[in-house]
Design a protein around this motif. Structure first.
Motif, mmCIF file in Angstrom:
data_model
loop_
_atom_site.group_PDB
_atom_site.id
_atom_site.type_symbol
_atom_site.label_atom_id
_atom_site.label_comp_id
_atom_site.label_asym_id
_atom_site.label_seq_id
_atom_site.Cartn_x
_atom_site.Cartn_y
_atom_site.Cartn_z
ATOM 1 N N VAL A 69 0.837 -1.196 0.000
ATOM 2 C CA VAL A 69 0.000 0.000 0.000
ATOM 3 C C VAL A 69 0.875 1.249 0.000
ATOM 4 N N ALA A 70 0.526 2.221 -0.837
ATOM 5 C CA ALA A 70 1.198 3.525 -0.849
ATOM 6 C C ALA A 70 0.128 4.610 -0.867
ATOM 7 N N GLU A 71 0.378 5.675 -0.118
ATOM 8 C CA GLU A 71 -0.585 6.776 -0.036
ATOM 9 C C GLU A 71 0.124 8.098 -0.307
ATOM 10 N N TRP A 72 -0.586 8.991 -1.002
ATOM 11 C CA TRP A 72 -0.045 10.314 -1.306
ATOM 12 C C TRP A 72 -1.094 11.375 -0.971
ATOM 13 N N PRO A 73 -0.756 12.372 -0.171
ATOM 14 C CA PRO A 73 -1.711 13.476 0.064
ATOM 15 C C PRO A 73 -1.844 14.310 -1.202
ATOM 16 N N LEU A 74 -3.057 14.771 -1.479
ATOM 17 C CA LEU A 74 -3.298 15.588 -2.666
ATOM 18 C C LEU A 74 -3.062 17.062 -2.351
ATOM 19 N N PRO A 75 -2.605 17.847 -3.305
ATOM 20 C CA PRO A 75 -2.412 19.286 -3.096
ATOM 21 C C PRO A 75 -3.746 19.970 -2.770
ATOM 22 N N PRO A 76 -3.685 21.133 -2.108
ATOM 23 C CA PRO A 76 -4.924 21.849 -1.745
ATOM 24 C C PRO A 76 -5.820 22.161 -2.942
ATOM 25 N N LEU A 77 -5.216 22.426 -4.103
ATOM 26 C CA LEU A 77 -6.007 22.774 -5.283
ATOM 27 C C LEU A 77 -6.513 21.549 -6.039
ATOM 28 N N ALA A 78 -6.305 20.380 -5.473
ATOM 29 C CA ALA A 78 -6.645 19.164 -6.208
ATOM 30 C C ALA A 78 -8.131 19.051 -6.491
ATOM 31 N N SER A 79 -8.916 18.708 -5.487
ATOM 32 C CA SER A 79 -10.339 18.442 -5.728
ATOM 33 C C SER A 79 -11.229 19.658 -5.481
ATOM 34 N N LEU A 80 -10.752 20.644 -4.707
ATOM 35 C CA LEU A 80 -11.552 21.823 -4.370
ATOM 36 C C LEU A 80 -12.896 21.432 -3.745
ATOM 37 N N GLY A 81 -12.868 20.315 -3.020
ATOM 38 C CA GLY A 81 -14.079 19.872 -2.335
ATOM 39 C C GLY A 81 -15.120 19.245 -3.233
ATOM 40 N N SER A 82 -14.762 18.935 -4.463
ATOM 41 C CA SER A 82 -15.728 18.402 -5.423
ATOM 42 C C SER A 82 -15.535 16.905 -5.627
ATOM 43 N N THR A 83 -16.595 16.159 -5.437
ATOM 44 C CA THR A 83 -16.563 14.717 -5.705
ATOM 45 C C THR A 83 -16.356 14.460 -7.193
ATOM 46 N N VAL A 84 -16.978 15.281 -8.032
ATOM 47 C CA VAL A 84 -16.843 15.133 -9.479
ATOM 48 C C VAL A 84 -15.387 15.314 -9.893
ATOM 49 N N ARG A 85 -14.717 16.342 -9.325
ATOM 50 C CA ARG A 85 -13.310 16.567 -9.674
ATOM 51 C C ARG A 85 -12.424 15.465 -9.104
ATOM 52 N N ALA A 86 -12.741 14.950 -7.927
ATOM 53 C CA ALA A 86 -11.957 13.856 -7.346
ATOM 54 C C ALA A 86 -11.991 12.635 -8.262
ATOM 55 N N ILE A 87 -13.156 12.364 -8.834
ATOM 56 C CA ILE A 87 -13.273 11.253 -9.783
ATOM 57 C C ILE A 87 -12.439 11.531 -11.028
ATOM 58 N N GLY A 88 -12.448 12.790 -11.474
ATOM 59 C CA GLY A 88 -11.644 13.164 -12.636
ATOM 60 C C GLY A 88 -10.154 13.020 -12.363
ATOM 61 N N ILE A 89 -9.711 13.401 -11.168
ATOM 62 C CA ILE A 89 -8.307 13.251 -10.792
ATOM 63 C C ILE A 89 -7.927 11.776 -10.735
ATOM 64 N N GLN A 90 -8.798 10.974 -10.174
ATOM 65 C CA GLN A 90 -8.552 9.527 -10.126
ATOM 66 C C GLN A 90 -8.383 8.967 -11.531
ATOM 67 N N ARG A 91 -9.236 9.407 -12.448
ATOM 68 C CA ARG A 91 -9.154 8.947 -13.840
ATOM 69 C C ARG A 91 -7.831 9.374 -14.476
ATOM 70 N N GLU A 92 -7.406 10.616 -14.208
ATOM 71 C CA GLU A 92 -6.151 11.114 -14.779
ATOM 72 C C GLU A 92 -4.948 10.355 -14.216
ATOM 73 N N LEU A 93 -4.950 10.076 -12.916
ATOM 74 C CA LEU A 93 -3.840 9.340 -12.305
ATOM 75 C C LEU A 93 -3.774 7.909 -12.837
ATOM 76 N N ARG A 94 -4.919 7.305 -13.023
ATOM 77 C CA ARG A 94 -4.944 5.933 -13.529
ATOM 78 C C ARG A 94 -4.383 5.826 -14.933
ATOM 79 N N ARG A 95 -4.463 6.911 -15.687
ATOM 80 C CA ARG A 95 -3.933 6.892 -17.056
ATOM 81 C C ARG A 95 -2.429 6.655 -17.083
ATOM 82 N N HIS A 96 -1.738 6.908 -15.966
ATOM 83 C CA HIS A 96 -0.291 6.707 -15.901
ATOM 84 C C HIS A 96 0.087 5.260 -15.599
ATOM 85 N N LEU A 97 -0.897 4.422 -15.386
ATOM 86 C CA LEU A 97 -0.644 3.031 -15.037
ATOM 87 C C LEU A 97 -1.022 2.099 -16.176
ATOM 88 N N PRO A 98 -0.418 0.911 -16.222
ATOM 89 C CA PRO A 98 -0.867 -0.091 -17.205
ATOM 90 C C PRO A 98 -2.339 -0.418 -16.982
#
Length: 209
Positions: free
Chosen positions: A10-39
């Motif tokens: 298990v590895a965990e990384w704190p997100l920057p303050p400007l990451a999700s801006l309190g939005s669930t929709v943006r958090a899902i978008g960030i998750q999608r963008e991060l996953r693009r870097h993986l196989p």
């Protein structure tokens, strides 16, 4: 009593303050963008949970885990630069699509450029505006949507007032023109037929002595 060995890495990384801006929709978008870097087969092992990203892999995937962790750590450093998508803006600011378009047209909500993507099931690509995260954060912190709505409501009321005054003026002018036309018709209608000839003959003049 010995602690059993972990069954996964298990590895965990704190997100920057400007990451999700309190939005669930943006958090899902960030998750999608991060996953693009993986196989592809590893993407489901990464999730964004609250204000942190979490990667978990089976203990047997130690080598793959190290490579994936390095990619995610690098990607997270760039999260603050991720543009904010239209659906994310609406969720963050609590605004409607109509308000987003109107305030963009009024230059209150400033575009940071456009992005074009090919959507599944669509023949043509879709182009849409994206926004800078700091700009959206500033609007959120100052509660500008509330102020803009109040200004728009006041402007609408003023426009309705002016339109009503203009309609009253138009009706008044129409009645005035109608009255003038009626007076002219009355004047012409009261004149007897052949009156000019009758007057020219001098029949109204007093008889000469």
């Amino acid at each position: 009593m010995k602690t059993p060995p972990p069954s996964e890495l298990v590895a965990e990384w704190p997100l920057p303050p400007l990451a999700s801006l309190g939005s669930t929709v943006r958090a899902i978008g960030i998750q999608r963008e991060l996953r693009r870097h993986l196989p592809w087969k590893m993407r489901g092992f990464l999730r964004v949970d609250g204000n942190q990203a979490v990667l978990h892999l089976p203990i047997e995937e130690k080598e793959a885990f190290s490579a994936a962790s390095a990619k995610i750590a690098t990607a997270i450093e760039e999260i603050s630069a991720y543009p904010v998508l239209p659906s994310e803006v609406e969720d963050i600011l609590g605004i409607s699509s109509r308000e987003r378009h109107k305030w963009m047209k009024q230059s209150r909500l400033k575009s940071a450029g456009t992005r074009t993507v090919k959507m599944r099931g669509r023949a043509k690509a879709v182009t849409f505006h994206v926004f800078d995260a700091q700009h959206i954060e500033d609007i959120l912190d100052r509660d500008l949507p509330t102020i803009w709505r109040q200004e728009d409501a006041a402007m609408s009321a003023e426009n309705r007032k002016r339109a009503a005054a203009k309609r009253r003026q138009t009706r008044t002018q129409a009645r005035s023109q109608s009255g003038c036309a009626g007076s002219a018709d009355d004047a012409s209608g009261s004149k007897l037929e052949g009156w000019d000839v009758f007057a020219a003959e001098g029949l109204l003049r007093a008889p000469r002595k």
